[in-house]
Scaffold this active site. Structure first.
Site, PDB file in Angstrom:
ATOM      1  N   ASN A   9       0.801  -1.223   0.000  1.00  0.00           N
ATOM      2  CA  ASN A   9       0.000   0.000   0.000  1.00  0.00           C
ATOM      3  C   ASN A   9       0.837   1.276   0.000  1.00  0.00           C
ATOM      4  O   ASN A   9       0.302   2.361   0.163  1.00  0.00           O
ATOM      5  CB  ASN A   9      -0.998  -0.002   1.164  1.00  0.00           C
ATOM      6  CG  ASN A   9      -0.322  -0.033   2.515  1.00  0.00           C
ATOM      7  OD1 ASN A   9       0.840  -0.386   2.623  1.00  0.00           O
ATOM      8  ND2 ASN A   9      -1.057   0.326   3.549  1.00  0.00           N
ATOM      9  N   CYS A  10       2.129   1.168  -0.213  1.00  0.00           N
ATOM     10  CA  CYS A  10       3.026   2.332  -0.275  1.00  0.00           C
ATOM     11  C   CYS A  10       3.013   2.887  -1.709  1.00  0.00           C
ATOM     12  O   CYS A  10       3.254   2.148  -2.670  1.00  0.00           O
ATOM     13  CB  CYS A  10       4.436   1.895   0.116  1.00  0.00           C
ATOM     14  SG  CYS A  10       5.720   3.119  -0.211  1.00  0.00           S
ATOM     15  N   ASP A  11       2.732   4.173  -1.858  1.00  0.00           N
ATOM     16  CA  ASP A  11       2.677   4.788  -3.182  1.00  0.00           C
ATOM     17  C   ASP A  11       3.998   4.677  -3.937  1.00  0.00           C
ATOM     18  O   ASP A  11       4.008   4.400  -5.136  1.00  0.00           O
ATOM     19  CB  ASP A  11       2.282   6.262  -3.081  1.00  0.00           C
ATOM     20  CG  ASP A  11       0.821   6.457  -2.702  1.00  0.00           C
ATOM     21  OD1 ASP A  11       0.016   5.511  -2.900  1.00  0.00           O
ATOM     22  OD2 ASP A  11       0.477   7.543  -2.210  1.00  0.00           O
TER      23      ASP A  11
END
Length: 116
Positions: A9-11
């Site tokens: 979920n890290c951009d």
């Protein structure tokens, strides 16, 4: 072998994965939350990157630490990073010759020139 370490979920991790896929560069993905990281691998990353580039002081994990925990992390980061892999600046890209922290298309392109 090219390996990308991060959390789904890290951009920045998403951008790096997309960039590698679009460039047609085969790589393995390691979810740090799911699989963690060994102290030995962290020591290699410390040698290649240094503590300042490895510890993500903008992370929620860092912000949630009290001053004592932050000091402990700066003094001896490996045990803390093993316990809290979300504190690692990400993504970490490992190639046979380099280790990079964070995502930059220009840096990836330079590091992976000629990679399949």
């Amino acid at each position: 072998m090219i390996t990308l370490y991060g959390i789904p979920n890290c951009d920045s991790c998403r951008k790096a994965r997309q960039w590698l896929s679009t460039a047609g560069i085969a790589h393995d993905w390691v979810d740090l939350r799911e699989h963690g990281v060994t102290p030995e691998r962290l020591e290699k990353w410390r040698d290649a990157l240094g503590d300042a580039a490895l510890i993500n002081k903008r992370s929620k994990t860092w912000r949630d630490f009290d001053e004592q925990e932050r000091t402990r992390t700066e003094r001896e980061p490996v045990p803390v990073l093993v316990a809290h892999p979300t504190l690692i600046k990400r993504p970490i890209l490992e190639t046979p010759t380099q280790t990079l922290a964070g995502f930059s298309a220009n840096r990836y392109e330079a590091a992976l020139a000629g990679a399949d």
